[in-house]
Design a protein around this motif. Structure first.
Motif, short mmCIF file in Angstrom:
data_model
loop_
_atom_site.label_atom_id
_atom_site.label_comp_id
_atom_site.label_asym_id
_atom_site.label_seq_id
_atom_site.Cartn_x
_atom_site.Cartn_y
_atom_site.Cartn_z
N VAL A 20 -8.14 50.51 13.08
CA VAL A 20 -9.41 50.13 12.46
C VAL A 20 -10.11 49.06 13.29
O VAL A 20 -11.33 49.13 13.52
CB VAL A 20 -9.17 49.64 11.02
N GLU A 21 -9.36 48.06 13.74
CA GLU A 21 -9.95 46.98 14.53
C GLU A 21 -10.53 47.50 15.84
O GLU A 21 -11.62 47.08 16.26
CB GLU A 21 -8.90 45.90 14.81
N VAL A 22 -9.82 48.41 16.47
CA VAL A 22 -10.30 48.97 17.74
C VAL A 22 -11.58 49.78 17.51
O VAL A 22 -12.57 49.63 18.24
CB VAL A 22 -9.21 49.84 18.40
N GLU A 23 -11.57 50.62 16.50
CA GLU A 23 -12.75 51.44 16.22
C GLU A 23 -13.96 50.57 15.88
O GLU A 23 -15.09 50.82 16.33
CB GLU A 23 -12.47 52.41 15.08
N GLY A 24 -13.75 49.53 15.07
CA GLY A 24 -14.83 48.63 14.72
C GLY A 24 -15.36 47.87 15.92
O GLY A 24 -16.57 47.67 16.07
N ILE A 36 -16.13 41.77 23.87
CA ILE A 36 -15.06 41.64 22.89
C ILE A 36 -13.70 41.62 23.59
O ILE A 36 -13.46 42.38 24.53
CB ILE A 36 -15.11 42.80 21.87
N ILE A 37 -12.81 40.75 23.10
CA ILE A 37 -11.42 40.76 23.54
C ILE A 37 -10.55 41.11 22.34
O ILE A 37 -10.59 40.43 21.31
CB ILE A 37 -10.99 39.39 24.10
N LEU A 38 -9.79 42.18 22.47
CA LEU A 38 -8.86 42.62 21.42
C LEU A 38 -7.51 41.96 21.67
O LEU A 38 -6.95 42.09 22.76
CB LEU A 38 -8.72 44.14 21.43
N VAL A 39 -6.99 41.26 20.66
CA VAL A 39 -5.77 40.48 20.82
C VAL A 39 -4.62 41.13 20.03
O VAL A 39 -4.76 41.40 18.83
CB VAL A 39 -5.98 39.03 20.33
N GLY A 300 -8.11 42.68 4.07
CA GLY A 300 -6.99 43.35 4.73
C GLY A 300 -7.20 44.85 4.87
O GLY A 300 -6.74 45.46 5.84
N GLY A 301 -7.89 45.45 3.91
CA GLY A 301 -8.15 46.89 3.94
C GLY A 301 -9.49 47.24 4.56
O GLY A 301 -10.05 48.30 4.25
N SER A 302 -10.00 46.37 5.40
CA SER A 302 -11.33 46.59 5.98
C SER A 302 -11.42 47.91 6.73
O SER A 302 -10.48 48.36 7.39
CB SER A 302 -11.68 45.45 6.95
N SER A 303 -12.60 48.51 6.63
CA SER A 303 -12.91 49.74 7.36
C SER A 303 -13.44 49.37 8.75
O SER A 303 -13.77 48.21 9.01
CB SER A 303 -13.97 50.53 6.60
N PRO A 304 -13.54 50.34 9.65
CA PRO A 304 -14.16 50.04 10.95
C PRO A 304 -15.57 49.47 10.81
O PRO A 304 -15.97 48.59 11.59
CB PRO A 304 -14.18 51.42 11.64
N LYS A 305 -16.32 49.96 9.82
CA LYS A 305 -17.67 49.45 9.58
C LYS A 305 -17.63 47.97 9.22
O LYS A 305 -18.47 47.18 9.68
CB LYS A 305 -18.32 50.24 8.45
N ALA A 306 -16.65 47.56 8.40
CA ALA A 306 -16.52 46.15 8.03
C ALA A 306 -16.18 45.30 9.24
O ALA A 306 -16.72 44.19 9.41
CB ALA A 306 -15.47 45.99 6.93
#
Length: 354
Positions: A20-24, A36-39, A300-306
């Motif tokens: 989800v984090e990657v898609e968002g 953006i840096i993904l950790v 915690g249940g965030s969508s990619p849109k969130a």
């Protein structure tokens, strides 16, 4: 030339991490051109990135070998898991590699890590988690919604000050109305905490309107609602549950009646607009106010849109220069300056998940 803002995303925090984090993050980078840096676990993040077209996007990976779980304590997140994705994400801000952190992980741990790594803005005893709740006019800013379950009167006064500065500089409200959440508007109402805070706020250098009730969160009569983290978290969860419940009840009623289905088809644009206004994903996350940096806490249940919109919120927070304006306002307002020790007390942070 203005330095480019880079947002760090805790890619391992959410319920469905890191997909989800990657898609968002990809959506935010593609839509607005953000860096953006993904950790987190670099192998798992890279695997998810391969599922998306990232050509031309400024997305990098920062490896972190540990993850803070939803049931881990805030103190463990700070002191023991030094290579956790949330700790590393805040370290990137401290080192100047990023300017903001977005996390859908353990909110107590996120707050504790932000306090420990970046420290508090001088004059703020306790950072606060703020959230936007839709009302009949636009949105209400409610704080604190879970960061501090036990508060002193000066903490509520500081929350009010931070809410005022945020509302002016991020939400664009010229003279936001600030209310203290209580069980009635009369002077005699409230408990010891709210009564003492009310006395402090009467002399506030902003537009404090006094006690407000729960209904005022939704009717738009005030712009900022101040409360302790215990009450605020209950308000947040009740609001989420009510919105979900109304949606389910409406669907059931529409499905059970033929003419209701016809009416729904005719009213579909209105229902869609209503659903969009109540959708937390439209707002992204909850800003962490009072730290010397920028942090946005997501569900915690965030969508990619969130996640996408939380990244935008973090970016807007940085561009607004809010922390500098908040520090300046605190310096002008001595009566709301911090009282008590300057050391970070992670035990005071609500140890909870999203």
């Amino acid at each position: 030339m203005t330095e480019r803002i880079v947002v760090g995303v805790d890619a391992m925090g959410g319920d469905h991490a890191p997909a989800v984090e990657v898609e968002g993050a990809v959506a935010a980078a593609r839509t607005w051109g953000y860096a953006i840096i993904l950790v987190g676990d670099s192998a798992r993040i890279a695997e998810q990135l391969q599922k998306h077209d990232v050509s031309g996007l400024d997305i990098r990976i920062q490896h972190a070998s540990e993850v803070v779980g939803m049931h881990d304590s805030a103190s463990d997140a700070v002191r023991k898991k030094k290579d956790s994705s949330i700790r590393v994400a805040f370290n990137l801000v401290k080192d100047g590699q990023t300017q903001a952190v977005v996390s859908a992980g353990n909110s107590g741990a996120t707050m504790a890590a932000g306090m420990f790594v970046l420290r508090r803005i001088p004059g703020i005893d306790r950072p606060a988690i703020a959230t936007l709740i839709p009302n009949l006019k636009d949105v209400s800013l409610v704080l604190d919604v879970g960061g501090n379950v036990d508060c002193k009167p000066q903490h509520l006064a500081q929350f009010a000050l931070m809410g005022d500065v945020y509302s002016r500089n991020v939400l664009g409200k010229q003279q936001p109305r600030i209310g203290l959440l209580s069980n009635g508007e009369e002077e005699s109402k409230g408990n010891e905490l709210t009564r003492d805070a009310h006395k402090l706020l009467k002399n506030a250098p902003f537009n404090y309107v006094g006690y407000v009730e729960g209904r005022d969160i939704y009717n738009g009569s005030v712009d900022v609602i101040v409360c302790d983290g215990f009450v605020g978290n209950v308000v947040l969860k009740v609001s989420e549950g009510l919105a979900e419940g109304i949606g389910i009840m409406l669907r059931r009623e529409i499905q059970q009646r033929f003419w209701a289905r016809i009416g729904y088809l005719l009213s579909k644009p209105a229902f869609s607009a209503f659903k969009k206004k109540l959708d937390y994903a439209e707002y992204g996350g909850a800003p962490l106010l009072g730290i010397e940096g920028t942090g946005v806490i997501c569900h915690g249940g965030s969508s990619p849109k969130a996640i996408k919109n939380a990244i935008r919120m973090a970016h807007d927070y940085v561009t607004s220069g809010l922390n500098g304006k908040l520090a300046s306002q605190i310096n002008k307002t001595a009566e709301f300056s911090a009282e008590g020790g300057a050391a970070v007390e992670t035990g005071a942070v609500a140890e909870q998940g999203s």
